[in-house]
Scaffold this motif. Structure first.
Motif, PDB file in Angstrom:
ATOM      1  N   ALA A   1      26.508  11.011 -44.776  1.00 20.45           N
ATOM      2  CA  ALA A   1      26.879  11.474 -43.227  1.00 20.45           C
ATOM      3  C   ALA A   1      25.704  12.054 -42.776  1.00 20.45           C
ATOM      4  CB  ALA A   1      26.997  13.209 -43.749  1.00 20.45           C
ATOM      5  N   PHE A   2      24.847  11.773 -41.017  1.00 22.53           N
ATOM      6  CA  PHE A   2      24.710  11.422 -40.725  1.00 22.53           C
ATOM      7  C   PHE A   2      23.434  11.474 -41.689  1.00 22.53           C
ATOM      8  CE2 PHE A   2      27.748  14.959 -39.061  1.00 22.53           C
ATOM      9  CZ  PHE A   2      27.462  14.364 -38.082  1.00 22.53           C
ATOM     10  N   ASP A   3      23.439   9.731 -41.913  1.00 22.63           N
ATOM     11  CA  ASP A   3      22.565   9.588 -43.119  1.00 22.63           C
ATOM     12  C   ASP A   3      20.760   8.511 -42.953  1.00 22.63           C
ATOM     13  OD1 ASP A   3      21.729   8.806 -46.059  1.00 22.63           O
ATOM     14  OD2 ASP A   3      21.594   6.791 -45.168  1.00 22.63           O
ATOM     15  N   ASP A   4      21.115   8.181 -41.236  1.00 19.99           N
ATOM     16  CA  ASP A   4      19.803   8.359 -40.726  1.00 19.99           C
ATOM     17  C   ASP A   4      19.377   9.373 -40.596  1.00 19.99           C
ATOM     18  OD1 ASP A   4      20.185   6.283 -41.211  1.00 19.99           O
ATOM     19  OD2 ASP A   4      21.547   5.887 -39.214  1.00 19.99           O
ATOM     20  N   TYR A   5      19.260  10.795 -40.346  1.00 21.07           N
ATOM     21  CA  TYR A   5      18.683  11.839 -39.784  1.00 21.07           C
ATOM     22  C   TYR A   5      18.768  12.912 -41.428  1.00 21.07           C
ATOM     23  CZ  TYR A   5      20.077   9.478 -35.454  1.00 21.07           C
ATOM     24  OH  TYR A   5      21.395   8.644 -34.732  1.00 21.07           O
ATOM     25  N   VAL A   6      19.434  13.122 -41.896  1.00 25.13           N
ATOM     26  CA  VAL A   6      19.739  14.420 -42.433  1.00 25.13           C
ATOM     27  C   VAL A   6      18.522  14.265 -44.206  1.00 25.13           C
ATOM     28  CG1 VAL A   6      20.706  15.693 -44.201  1.00 25.13           C
ATOM     29  CG2 VAL A   6      21.512  15.353 -41.804  1.00 25.13           C
ATOM     30  N   THR A   7      17.609  14.086 -44.136  1.00 21.86           N
ATOM     31  CA  THR A   7      16.450  13.886 -44.784  1.00 21.86           C
ATOM     32  C   THR A   7      17.329  15.342 -46.887  1.00 21.86           C
ATOM     33  OG1 THR A   7      14.909  14.585 -43.489  1.00 21.86           O
ATOM     34  CG2 THR A   7      13.880  14.506 -46.648  1.00 21.86           C
TER      35      THR A   7
ATOM     36  N   LYS B   1      35.744   9.194 -44.107  1.00 26.93           N
ATOM     37  CA  LYS B   1      35.089   8.793 -42.797  1.00 26.93           C
ATOM     38  C   LYS B   1      35.678   9.648 -41.772  1.00 26.93           C
ATOM     39  CE  LYS B   1      35.793   3.840 -41.028  1.00 26.93           C
ATOM     40  NZ  LYS B   1      36.807   2.710 -41.048  1.00 26.93           N
ATOM     41  N   ASP B   2      37.348   9.810 -41.807  1.00 23.98           N
ATOM     42  CA  ASP B   2      38.570  10.438 -40.917  1.00 23.98           C
ATOM     43  C   ASP B   2      37.076  11.390 -40.378  1.00 23.98           C
ATOM     44  OD1 ASP B   2      40.184   8.311 -41.213  1.00 23.98           O
ATOM     45  OD2 ASP B   2      41.136   9.572 -42.546  1.00 23.98           O
ATOM     46  N   TYR B   3      36.769  12.167 -41.106  1.00 28.12           N
ATOM     47  CA  TYR B   3      36.528  13.199 -40.799  1.00 28.12           C
ATOM     48  C   TYR B   3      35.204  13.609 -40.432  1.00 28.12           C
ATOM     49  CZ  TYR B   3      34.927  18.225 -40.348  1.00 28.12           C
ATOM     50  OH  TYR B   3      33.661  19.695 -40.824  1.00 28.12           O
ATOM     51  N   LEU B   4      34.799  12.223 -40.147  1.00 31.07           N
ATOM     52  CA  LEU B   4      32.704  12.230 -39.658  1.00 31.07           C
ATOM     53  C   LEU B   4      33.272  11.138 -38.271  1.00 31.07           C
ATOM     54  CD1 LEU B   4      30.852  10.709 -42.932  1.00 31.07           C
ATOM     55  CD2 LEU B   4      30.677  13.078 -41.225  1.00 31.07           C
ATOM     56  N   THR B   5      34.135  10.467 -38.464  1.00 29.67           N
ATOM     57  CA  THR B   5      34.328   9.548 -37.080  1.00 29.67           C
ATOM     58  C   THR B   5      35.616  10.227 -36.415  1.00 29.67           C
ATOM     59  OG1 THR B   5      36.817   8.997 -37.865  1.00 29.67           O
ATOM     60  CG2 THR B   5      34.922   7.508 -38.318  1.00 29.67           C
ATOM     61  N   SER B   6      35.318  11.861 -36.024  1.00 35.30           N
ATOM     62  CA  SER B   6      35.673  13.205 -34.969  1.00 35.30           C
ATOM     63  C   SER B   6      34.437  13.418 -34.211  1.00 35.30           C
ATOM     64  CB  SER B   6      36.661  14.357 -36.385  1.00 35.30           C
ATOM     65  OG  SER B   6      35.890  14.924 -37.184  1.00 35.30           O
ATOM     66  N   PHE B   7      33.481  13.139 -34.970  1.00 33.60           N
ATOM     67  CA  PHE B   7      32.184  13.808 -34.337  1.00 33.60           C
ATOM     68  C   PHE B   7      31.734  12.397 -33.779  1.00 33.60           C
ATOM     69  CE2 PHE B   7      33.734  16.641 -37.841  1.00 33.60           C
ATOM     70  CZ  PHE B   7      33.028  18.169 -36.880  1.00 33.60           C
ATOM     71  N   PRO B   8      31.019  12.771 -32.515  1.00 29.67           N
ATOM     72  CA  PRO B   8      29.629  11.968 -32.448  1.00 29.67           C
ATOM     73  C   PRO B   8      28.658  10.913 -33.034  1.00 29.67           C
ATOM     74  CG  PRO B   8      29.942  13.405 -30.524  1.00 29.67           C
ATOM     75  CD  PRO B   8      30.542  14.144 -31.785  1.00 29.67           C
ATOM     76  N   GLU B   9      28.351  10.015 -33.156  1.00 29.10           N
ATOM     77  CA  GLU B   9      26.988   9.668 -33.463  1.00 29.10           C
ATOM     78  C   GLU B   9      25.701  10.512 -33.402  1.00 29.10           C
ATOM     79  OE1 GLU B   9      26.996   5.441 -33.986  1.00 29.10           O
ATOM     80  OE2 GLU B   9      29.098   5.448 -34.616  1.00 29.10           O
ATOM     81  N   GLU B  10      25.485  11.116 -32.372  1.00 28.33           N
ATOM     82  CA  GLU B  10      23.919  12.027 -31.705  1.00 28.33           C
ATOM     83  C   GLU B  10      23.784  12.297 -32.807  1.00 28.33           C
ATOM     84  OE1 GLU B  10      25.367  15.129 -29.266  1.00 28.33           O
ATOM     85  OE2 GLU B  10      25.604  13.614 -28.520  1.00 28.33           O
ATOM     86  N   TYR B  11      22.585  12.806 -33.082  1.00 29.50           N
ATOM     87  CA  TYR B  11      21.997  14.057 -33.471  1.00 29.50           C
ATOM     88  C   TYR B  11      20.984  15.201 -32.883  1.00 29.50           C
ATOM     89  CZ  TYR B  11      19.832  16.172 -37.847  1.00 29.50           C
ATOM     90  OH  TYR B  11      19.519  16.929 -38.940  1.00 29.50           O
ATOM     91  N   PRO B  12      21.323  16.376 -33.343  1.00 33.29           N
ATOM     92  CA  PRO B  12      22.149  16.629 -34.415  1.00 33.29           C
ATOM     93  C   PRO B  12      23.288  16.596 -33.423  1.00 33.29           C
ATOM     94  CG  PRO B  12      20.095  18.071 -33.115  1.00 33.29           C
ATOM     95  CD  PRO B  12      20.269  16.933 -32.524  1.00 33.29           C
ATOM     96  N   PRO B  13      24.150  16.664 -34.451  1.00 32.19           N
ATOM     97  CA  PRO B  13      26.025  16.098 -33.917  1.00 32.19           C
ATOM     98  C   PRO B  13      26.511  17.088 -33.140  1.00 32.19           C
ATOM     99  CG  PRO B  13      25.776  17.244 -36.284  1.00 32.19           C
ATOM    100  CD  PRO B  13      24.692  17.644 -36.139  1.00 32.19           C
ATOM    101  N   GLY B  14      27.400  16.854 -32.050  1.00 31.07           N
ATOM    102  CA  GLY B  14      28.130  17.635 -30.655  1.00 31.07           C
ATOM    103  C   GLY B  14      28.714  18.467 -31.957  1.00 31.07           C
ATOM    104  N   ASP B  15      30.497  19.587 -31.077  1.00 33.91           N
ATOM    105  CA  ASP B  15      30.220  20.239 -31.167  1.00 33.91           C
ATOM    106  C   ASP B  15      30.070  20.498 -32.605  1.00 33.91           C
ATOM    107  OD1 ASP B  15      32.210  19.651 -29.340  1.00 33.91           O
ATOM    108  OD2 ASP B  15      32.775  17.373 -30.055  1.00 33.91           O
ATOM    109  N   ILE B  16      28.535  21.582 -32.463  1.00 36.96           N
ATOM    110  CA  ILE B  16      28.225  22.213 -33.975  1.00 36.96           C
ATOM    111  C   ILE B  16      28.944  23.154 -34.675  1.00 36.96           C
ATOM    112  CG2 ILE B  16      27.245  23.291 -33.008  1.00 36.96           C
ATOM    113  CD1 ILE B  16      25.613  21.431 -36.028  1.00 36.96           C
ATOM    114  N   ASP B  17      29.676  23.696 -33.985  1.00 42.95           N
ATOM    115  CA  ASP B  17      30.451  24.913 -34.102  1.00 42.95           C
ATOM    116  C   ASP B  17      31.871  24.153 -34.389  1.00 42.95           C
ATOM    117  OD1 ASP B  17      29.478  25.845 -32.252  1.00 42.95           O
ATOM    118  OD2 ASP B  17      30.323  26.723 -31.173  1.00 42.95           O
TER     119      ASP B  17
END
Length: 303
Positions: free
Chosen positions: A257-263, A175-191
């Motif tokens: 992680a990103f369950d609504d988007y990642v197949t 949960k902590d790792y995922l909350t460090s990224f925005p919920e947008e998709y594709p996720p921001g700060d991909i680097d």
């Protein structure tokens, strides 16, 4: 055939074959479950028996002589014939007792097989189950295992395979790792996103890049083929992992992680056995029991 002309001992020949393939007496002794002095005496006895020097020392390793190289190919054919003989002989056994070796991956060994084996032991107390835990492919023809559970259908005509269903694989993180990224998709700060990989292949990055990500090798700074270690590394917040649904969903430290988007990935599960061993009653019994229970288990993941 003039049997009097056959002037060698198979056990000594086997000692020569394994030593040649391993390259050291200590390694060969371990492979054959004997002491190094015993193995050394067997190789020396074979050399004396046939009147040929087979090895020369090169530091800690042994190098085959010219004669040894020529005899090695013959010894390998003998070894393959011995394996075939053993497989055929084992296939004739009709006793529901004795040992059956099952090769499985780490997740199967820890999360799926224990209950199945417990049930199997209740039904067939005379059968001893030996579990080989490996993410590599066990060679059934060379007797590394009697039965294997794999994620691909074997192509060898000598193997019997039954498809048990599919396992569903999702991307997971804390949960902590995922909350460090925005919920947008594709996720921001991909680097900044890290994914703990199995190896250096591009399978995972291709899977996600086809869904809008732009991953490079810099997103895979930790790699291990140990699935259990991946799980623990993920829990420390080092990155995301691909994990089977039956394991990931019950782990309270992880979220999809990103369950609504990642197949999700659907991976086939096969149970495999050598055709010679499938005529063996106890191996067939273990094969059928594991297949039946694994099939039910996998089907529940889709309900």
């Amino acid at each position: 055939m003039n049997w009097e002309s056959v002037c060698f001992d198979w056990n000594r020949t086997r000692a020569f074959l394994v030593t040649a393939e391993v390259g050291t007496l200590s390694g060969a002794a371990t492979a054959l479950n004997m002491t190094q002095p015993t193995l050394s005496r067997q190789v020396a006895a074979l050399e004396k028996e046939i009147g040929v020097t087979l090895f020369e020392r090169a530091g800690q390793r042994l190098e085959l002589t010219t004669s040894g190289l020529e005899l090695l190919e013959v010894a390998r054919r003998m070894g393959e014939a011995a394996c075939d003989f053993s497989l055929t002989a084992k296939g004739q056994s009709q006793a529901l007792e004795g040992s059956v070796i099952v090769s499985v991956c780490q997740l199967d060994a820890v999360y799926r097989l224990p209950k199945i084996i417990a049930n199997l032991r209740k039904k067939e107390p005379g059968i001893t189950i030996e579990v080989v835990v490996t993410n590599s492919v066990s060679d059934l023809k060379r007797r590394e295992a009697d039965i294997a559970i794999r994620n691909f259908k074997p192509t060898q005509p000598s193997l019997i395979a039954r498809r048990l269903g599919d396992e569903i694989v999702h991307l997971y993180g804390t949960k902590d790792y995922l909350t460090s990224f925005p919920e947008e998709y594709p996720p921001g700060d991909i680097d900044d996103i890290q994914i703990i990989g199995f190896n250096s292949s591009n399978v995972i990055s291709e899977q996600l890049n086809n869904q809008g990500w732009k991953l490079t090798s810099s997103n895979f700074k930790v790699i291990t083929e140990c699935q259990l270690m991946q799980q623990q590394l993920c829990k420390t917040g080092l990155g995301l992992i691909y994990l089977t649904q039956d394991v990931g969903d019950v782990d309270t430290d992880l979220l999809r992680a990103f369950d609504d988007y990642v197949t999700p990935i659907h991976v086939p599960v096969w149970i495999v056995c050598h055709e010679e061993l499938h005529t063996n009653l106890r191996i067939r019994r273990v094969f059928d029991l594991i297949a039946e229970e694994m099939k039910v288990y996998l089907a529940k993941q889709h309900s």
